[in-house]
Write an enzyme that holds these catalytic residues in place. Structure first.
Site, PDB file in Angstrom:
ATOM      1  N   PHE A  15      -2.888   8.960   6.925  1.00  8.77           N
ATOM      2  CA  PHE A  15      -3.271   7.457   6.778  1.00  8.77           C
ATOM      3  C   PHE A  15      -4.084   7.622   5.609  1.00  8.77           C
ATOM      4  O   PHE A  15      -4.743   8.376   4.932  1.00  8.77           O
ATOM      5  CB  PHE A  15      -3.903   6.951   7.833  1.00  8.77           C
ATOM      6  CG  PHE A  15      -3.091   6.680   9.001  1.00  8.77           C
ATOM      7  CD1 PHE A  15      -2.229   5.567   8.999  1.00  8.77           C
ATOM      8  CD2 PHE A  15      -3.054   7.451  10.051  1.00  8.77           C
ATOM      9  CE1 PHE A  15      -1.511   5.120  10.178  1.00  8.77           C
ATOM     10  CE2 PHE A  15      -2.157   7.245  11.169  1.00  8.77           C
ATOM     11  CZ  PHE A  15      -1.358   6.081  10.895  1.00  8.77           C
ATOM     12  N   HIS A  52       0.992  -1.157   0.036  1.00  7.17           N
ATOM     13  CA  HIS A  52      -0.045  -0.012   0.121  1.00  7.17           C
ATOM     14  C   HIS A  52       0.810   1.174  -0.128  1.00  7.17           C
ATOM     15  O   HIS A  52       0.467   2.476  -0.211  1.00  7.17           O
ATOM     16  CB  HIS A  52      -0.759   0.119   1.217  1.00  7.17           C
ATOM     17  CG  HIS A  52      -2.443   0.222   1.035  1.00  7.17           C
ATOM     18  ND1 HIS A  52      -2.813   0.271  -0.336  1.00  7.17           N
ATOM     19  CD2 HIS A  52      -3.233   0.810   1.895  1.00  7.17           C
ATOM     20  CE1 HIS A  52      -4.276   0.531  -0.084  1.00  7.17           C
ATOM     21  NE2 HIS A  52      -4.553   1.005   1.038  1.00  7.17           N
TER      22      HIS A  52
END
Length: 223
Positions: free
Chosen positions: A67, A21
């Site tokens: 995030f 990711h």
């Protein structure tokens, strides 16, 4: 001076730094070393930011520290504050094979939560480098993208990230042209499809340095 933004998506914290990711962060870290600029934390945007001049443009490089699922909270105010001409987002993509790279402008988020966040704040009018990470037959999507690249993939990453860097540089050098021309150029010259290794190559554990010199990458223009 016109301003461009190259944003790499990922999650802050050392435990995520080698995960699939975080490929967007990895590409920007490589660019930082190659182009000799540093990142510093900007509290106003909750992001790590670096900048250099490339041709007639000031180019900002941004790693949101929000995030992944809140990436738009950092990118949107940055785009507005600096009146960014073009935004280029680098992100992982599970829908294409590991190492494959494709380019698009606008369109669906494909279920990617980082892109969903960006779209919710500023729409989908930005360039994207889709860096393929493939899928896992054994792990669910969240577990897979938050896991580290395996040993075989890590051997290949440096060459692939270097290719992504060249695509970013081409984007920056062509940013004065209409977006349709930029996209066509990226698709024609930097789209990447990695030939899958044969069983014998996998068993012999050939190094990517050797494979890289032998591979004939297939570039194709997306429809």
């Amino acid at each position: 001076m016109p301003c461009l933004l190259v944003a790499g998506l990922g999650n802050p914290s050392a435990k995520y730094q080698n995960t699939r990711h975080n490929i967007g962060f990895m590409v920007l870290d490589f660019l930082s070393k190659e182009l000799d600029f540093d990142f510093s934390f900007d509290k106003k945007f909750n992001a790590e930011v670096g900048a250099i001049n490339i041709g007639p443009h000031k180019v900002f490089f941004l790693k949101p520290q929000t995030f992944m699922n809140l990436s738009g909270e950092a990118i949107n105010p940055f785009v507005r504050y600096f009146d960014i001409t073009h935004t280029f987002v680098i992100h992982d993509d599970i829908d294409i094979g590991f190492g494959d790279m494709r380019f698009k402008y606008g369109g669906s988020s494909g279920g990617h939560n980082g892109l969903k966040s960006i779209d919710s704040f500023m729409g989908d009018t930005y360039f994207r480098l889709r860096f393929g990470v493939g899928r896992s037959a054994n792990k669910n999507v969240v577990e897979y993208v938050l896991s580290d690249f395996n040993a075989q993939e890590r051997e290949q990453l440096e060459g692939l990230i270097a290719h992504a860097k060249e695509a970013v540089m081409s984007f920056c050098n062509m940013a004065q042209y209409p977006k349709e021309h930029i996209l066509t150029h990226l698709q024609q010259y930097f789209t990447l499809k990695i030939p899958k290794l044969t069983p014998s190559q996998t068993q012999n554990n050939e190094s990517f340095a050797t494979q890289f010199s032998q591979m004939q990458y297939t570039r194709f223009t997306q429809g």
